[in-house]
Design a protein around this motif. Structure first.
Motif, short mmCIF file in Angstrom:
data_model
loop_
_atom_site.label_atom_id
_atom_site.label_comp_id
_atom_site.label_asym_id
_atom_site.label_seq_id
_atom_site.Cartn_x
_atom_site.Cartn_y
_atom_site.Cartn_z
N GLU A 162 -6.50 1.99 -3.09
CA GLU A 162 -6.00 1.08 -2.06
C GLU A 162 -7.04 0.98 -0.97
O GLU A 162 -7.85 1.90 -0.78
N CYS A 163 -7.05 -0.15 -0.27
CA CYS A 163 -8.01 -0.29 0.81
C CYS A 163 -7.26 -0.58 2.12
O CYS A 163 -6.24 -1.27 2.12
N VAL A 164 -7.75 0.01 3.18
CA VAL A 164 -7.08 -0.09 4.48
C VAL A 164 -7.97 -0.88 5.44
O VAL A 164 -9.15 -0.54 5.62
N THR A 212 -8.12 -2.88 9.43
CA THR A 212 -7.45 -2.99 10.72
C THR A 212 -7.50 -4.44 11.17
O THR A 212 -8.56 -5.08 11.11
N SER A 270 -2.82 -1.64 11.17
CA SER A 270 -3.32 -1.40 9.81
C SER A 270 -2.68 -2.33 8.78
O SER A 270 -1.52 -2.71 8.88
N THR A 318 -3.83 8.91 2.65
CA THR A 318 -3.22 7.61 2.89
C THR A 318 -4.20 6.62 3.50
O THR A 318 -3.84 5.47 3.74
N HIS A 319 -5.43 7.05 3.74
CA HIS A 319 -6.49 6.10 4.11
C HIS A 319 -7.18 5.55 2.85
O HIS A 319 -8.13 4.79 2.95
N SER A 360 -2.42 11.80 8.93
CA SER A 360 -2.30 10.59 8.13
C SER A 360 -1.17 10.68 7.10
O SER A 360 -0.92 9.72 6.37
N MET A 363 -2.62 -2.24 4.62
CA MET A 363 -2.96 -1.34 3.53
C MET A 363 -2.61 -2.03 2.21
O MET A 363 -1.44 -2.32 1.94
N GLY A 383 0.82 -1.21 0.00
CA GLY A 383 0.00 0.00 0.00
C GLY A 383 0.85 1.26 0.00
O GLY A 383 1.88 1.32 0.67
N SER A 384 0.42 2.25 -0.79
CA SER A 384 1.08 3.54 -0.85
C SER A 384 2.36 3.51 -1.68
O SER A 384 3.05 4.50 -1.77
#
Lengths: 477, 128, 428
Positions: A376-378, A380, A417, A216-217, A166, A419, A69-70
């Motif tokens: 992107e999906c976050v 927990t 998290s 970034t979420h 974030s 991501m 992610g990111s």
């Protein structure tokens, strides 16, 4: 695996040179090193085997799905590598740009700088772009230095930059080097920027706000218009962190959203190889307000001829020449291949793929937010962690199943998290296989499977002792 | 759970008045939040410090944190043992894991800090 | 034109699983009036078409038949194995080693690179690399400021003038007092370059002692390949050594990507910017490598980090490591001897030009010609020579001054031909 130094045998040679065809010239003894550098002494086949075997201890995009992610770990086209191997580019001396006497010898290169900057400006909705910054964080620094120059030229002291909680750590670090104090703006519970808190923090000492959008979420900022209007009322500039440009390329443009300055991550959005952590390339784009301050020299076009000029109010130089030119060349080839339609498809499929993963995993893992994710999906892993299986354990279990792990423990605003950013270049089959692995791990976590805490089992090494590494600091031999 | 002979700050430092000098360290809670401490940076002896000044820092593998002086004073001594054995911060936070000693302290300043019961409640309240 | 592998049927199946009717619905969070209306991006072209377009553009450049151009960036020989090995996609398509178990190739190569740099410079610690030599000078400066808590920065005249501009640009708002000279009084550091930008070789041992007596650091910007012969930053007593690593197997590539080398002494390692790999072991006692001292870095310390740098030039560092491994202990020395001897040979033949260096040189030197250097360079270009860098173009000399570099690739024949051509271009 042995270190290359452990394989070294005295007197062994790989590369040799022709005998010297001029007299060997002396240098005064006091200027010489006492002993030759203790570099490895090996035959060429041994060097080749060493590094070939080292490479096999790596996951790369070409060998493994890499949903970090990111980081936008999309496919790196071989075409771009072939283009970069052109001798007229790869072997071109940078000082050909230093003297007008040499400009006739680098017209092609100057054309590429010019056209890459024009295309990036068009994609970002910016007036001008400079490819001088060498990496994303360097682009941020360029942008914040430009912001400082803008306010200085207006004769006022602005000492603060607002940054959401974030944000990537590079945002506050870059702002600090550009001389700014950082004030952190909290996220609202739904994962978007708390617009009320932002407005409360705005005043005439605020030079800029740095935003990542989608943030970034993984969420597009619904208040972007309101944020831009409020900022511009104070002549506070909007900085766009291009880390997540892959989500919106060809769908909307930072300039049209109200951003005054941005950086691009060519190694993310434009598919240039990540190279184990670099080289990247972080061009900075500006709207009309910051244009006079761009780093110099700038390539200008007159008919078919390209030459260089330095803007009067330029902040100076971010790099000695044109940044990581050969990375920009790859990005240029990528843009020319995809063109208008292909670039629009990038964001479309990046967002489709991320939402598909979200749809398949949302019952087994808890989405961190309820809004529509973009590229992107976050999630927990807090529920799993309560059962003793942390995000870290899930990441390691994925390695055993042949997948690079998603980003974990970032963003810092989400506990445990995970991501996931699949990018547009993955097929449904790959996404399905990955989701199956994630679901299998979730089921194991549900049963409090102890093994997960000890994964991975199939890698060259198990979990490594980072505390020992930091205390002993054996960083060279 | 937290020793009663010391006072606590919201930044998780503790301070103990040893008559003339005050000893400062970080709480067991802070040390466990950081994880295994790998490095400690200590202040210079003789330096005058204000209340709330960042005078030392502590690092683990995943985190870094500044240590703020709980009160105004002068650095009288630092715990050099931590340089070679940073793990003392985790193993013995209130004893061998101390960071620095302050003299020239107005002990009245300690009154504004939390006692053990208040600190325990503070930690509980801020745990999620 | 696309690298999207999904078929329309797969796309529709994914949309159905998500529960939306079209891809466009997924973008509804972007206000409709802010969506892209038009842009001036040309239609895509096939790979074949892009390849020929790029070849045509590349052909508008001239790399010259014979290169005597340097100025910090040199036409050195690059063994084929360097390209072959760094072209392995397990290296170039990997990212930062966030998961060390599946990145031991990356991490061990960084550790071996750091070791090579320490052995080359005789310094104790090296980082995993910075952007390039110019930005490394800036990073060394802020590091010295952190170590000494002083703000005066002294740039020695030997320093590359472009690196000085970079330093001024980057440090513009840091309230540093950047001056020229060699006086370490009250300074955070004195920054020197060896060989100097004009090619002169120095021994800065005495300056190092002076710096230390004054509580300042000595930063040495060095030329990696020259350390095949020359006294090392470590031997001189440098506190921070930085370099442009291009000479270690990295193509010229019109300015980048290159390699920012940085090494320091043990006592300052925690103030050093950039990634660092370290050796450790797993629970079974197997040796492995991880990134360490990350608490210095931006992703943990944010605005209090040692630098904002988030990447390194890992693939370029790998090139440098492979290059140094192939040349080896003796090969690096041989390359340096060739560079120096051939430059001395050329120097001895340039009877028609005045040598400007006031001491020994390594593989580069400055001359004053009888005509403006720009004019001479133009004429030489027509004959296929990149004759050198006109020094006035970088603010390091007068109109007639030219900086000439010689590498191991030049033959005696080429040098003789160059001398004749230069004489005719600059004297007639």
């Amino acid at each position: 695996m042995q270190l290359i130094y452990e394989k070294s045998r005295e007197g062994c040679r790989a590369i040799t040179f022709d005998a010297l065809d001029v007299p060997e010239a002396p240098l005064p003894a006091g200027l010489l090193r006492a002993e030759a550098a203790r570099l490895p002494e090996l035959g060429e086949i041994e060097v080749v085997r060493h590094f070939t075997n080292l490479s096999r201890r790596n996951f790369g995009v070409d060998s493994h799905f890499y949903p970090l992610g990111s980081c936008t770990m999309k496919y790196n086209p071989k075409m771009a590598e072939a283009v970069a191997a052109e001798p007229g580019l790869a072997r071109l001396h940078p000082h050909l740009s230093s003297s007008p006497a040499y400009w006739p010898a680098c017209q092609g290169a100057l054309q590429l700088v010019y056209e890459t900057e024009r295309l990036l400006a068009e994609i970002g909705g910016m007036k001008q772009v400079s490819i001088q910054p060498i990496a994303g964080a360097h682009g941020e620094l360029a942008g914040t230095l430009l912001i400082a120059a803008y306010h200085r030229a207006k004769g006022r002291h602005r000492d603060t930059i607002l940054i959401p909680d974030s944000a990537h750590g590079t945002n506050p670090a870059s702002a600090a080097i550009a001389g700014f104090k950082v004030v952190q703006i909290p996220s609202a519970p739904d994962g978007t920027l708390d617009v009320g808190a932002f407005k409360a923090a705005l005043n005439d000492s605020v030079a800029a706000i740095m935003l990542t959008c989608p943030n970034t979420h993984g969420l597009f900022e619904p208040g972007i218009r309101e944020i831009a209007a409020a900022a511009h009322e104070h002549d506070t500039l909007l900085y766009y962190d291009g880390a997540n440009l892959n989500a919106i390329i060809g769908q909307c443009r930072p300039g049209d959203l109200g951003f005054d300055v941005m950086h691009f991550n060519l190694h993310k959005t434009f598919a240039t190889p990540h190279g184990m952590g670099g080289p990247g390339c972080g061009p900075v784009g500006v709207g009309p307000r910051l244009e006079p301050f761009l780093p110099g020299p700038r390539v200008v076009k007159d008919g078919d001829a390209y030459s260089l000029v330095t803007p009067e109010q330029s902040i100076g130089k971010m790099s000695c020449f044109f940044g990581n030119f050969m990375i920009a060349v790859r990005a240029y080839a990528y843009i020319r291949h995809l063109g208008d339609k292909g670039l629009k498809e990038v964001a479309q499929y990046a967002v489709l793929n991320a939402n598909y993963i979200h749809a398949r995993l949302k019952d087994a893992y808890t989405p961190a937010f309820g809004l529509r994710f973009m590229h992107e999906c976050v999630f927990t892993a807090a529920p799993q962690a309560k059962k003793g299986v942390k995000a870290l354990d899930i990441a390691k279990a994925l390695l055993d199943r042949g997948y690079h792990a998603p980003t974990i423990y970032f963003p810092l605003t989400v506990k445990e998290s995970i991501m996931i950013e699949p990018t547009e270049t993955e097929s449904k089959q790959t996404l399905d296989d990955f989701c199956d692995a994630m679901l299998e791990i979730a089921a194991l976590a549900d049963r409090n499977d102890n093994d997960l805490a000890h994964a991975p089992f199939t890698m060259p090494v198990g979990r490594l002792d980072e505390v020992k590494a930091a205390r002993e600091l054996n960083c060279a031999c | 759970m937290y020793p009663n002979d010391i006072k606590y700050t919201k930044d998780h430092e503790w301070i103990r008045d040893e008559g003339g000098v005050c000893v400062v360290g970080i709480t067991a809670h802070a040390a466990s939040q950081l994880g295994d401490v790998t490095y400690v940076e200590l202040p210079e002896i003789g330096q005058d410090v204000k209340k709330g000044a960042a005078v030392a820092s502590v690092e683990s593998v995943k985190a870094a944190s500044d240590i703020y002086s709980p009160v105004r004073g002068r650095i009288a001594e630092v715990n050099d043992d931590l340089l070679g054995k940073p793990e003392l911060v985790n193993q013995s936070p209130y004893d061998q894991g101390w960071f620095f000693k302050l003299d020239d302290v107005d002990t009245a300043d300690l009154r504004h800090l939390m006692d053990a019961a208040k600190y325990e409640a503070f930690v509980a309240e801020h745990a999620e | 034109m696309s690298w999207v592998p999904s078929t329309p049927a797969e796309r529709d199946a994914m949309l159905a699983a998500i529960g939306v009717g079209s891809i466009d619905e997924l973008f509804e969070s972007i206000p409709a009036d802010l969506r892209l209306k038009s842009w001036d991006v040309p239609e895509g072209r096939s790979e074949m078409s892009v390849r020929s377009l790029m070849a045509a553009i590349a052909n508008r450049n001239s790399i010259g038949r014979v290169c005597f151009l340097g100025g910090g960036y040199y036409d050195h020989f690059i063994p084929a194995a360097v390209d072959a090995l760094t072209s392995r996609s397990e290296f170039y398509t990997a990212y930062t080693p966030y998961q060390p178990e599946c990145a031991q190739g990356t991490l061990q190569s960084i550790y071996e690179y750091q070791s090579a740099i320490c052995r080359l410079t005789e310094m104790e610690f090296a980082n995993a690399s910075l952007y390039d030599g110019g930005t490394a000078v800036f990073e060394a400066t802020t590091m010295a400021v952190r170590v000494t808590k002083r703000t005066r920065v002294v740039c020695h005249p030997s320093l590359n003038p472009t690196h000085r501009i970079l330093l001024d640009t980057h440090a513009r708002n840091l309230e540093l007092d950047i001056v020229e000279g060699a006086d370490p009084t009250d300074a955070a550091c004195v920054i020197v370059q060896n060989p100097s930008f004009l090619g002169t070789v120095n021994d800065f041992t005495a300056l190092a002692e002076k710096c230390h007596a004054a509580g300042a650091l000595l930063v040495v910007s060095f030329y990696p390949l020259s350390l095949g012969l020359l006294k090392t930053p470590g031997e001189m007593g440098a506190d921070i050594a930085v370099a442009e690593g291009q000479s270690l197997g990295i193509p010229l590539g019109f300015g980048g990507p290159y390699l920012g080398v940085m090494a320091t002494r043990k006592e300052f390692v925690r103030k050093m910017p950039g990634r660092i790999a370290a050796q450790t072991e797993d629970h079974d006692g197997r040796r492995g490598f991880v990134l360490t001292l990350q608490a210095r870095e931006q992703h943990i310390r944010r605005e209090k980090a040692m630098s904002n740098i988030c990447s390194n030039e890992a693939l370029c560092a790998l090139r440098a490591l492979i290059y140094m491994s192939l040349l080896g202990k003796q090969g690096l020395r041989d390359a340096a001897v060739q560079c120096h001897s051939k430059a001395e040979y050329l120097k001895s033949k340039l009877t028609f030009a005045k040598i400007l260096n006031d001491g020994p040189t390594f593989n580069e030197f400055a001359v004053r010609l009888r005509k403006p250097a720009n004019e001479v360079v133009s004429r030489m270009l027509d004959k296929g020579f990149l004759a050198g860098l006109p020094l006035s173009s970088v603010g390091a000399g007068e109109a007639n001054d030219l900086l000439i570099a010689v590498t191991e690739k030049r033959t005696r024949e080429e040098i003789d031909e160059f001398v004749r051509a230069l004489e005719s271009a600059s004297c007639s």
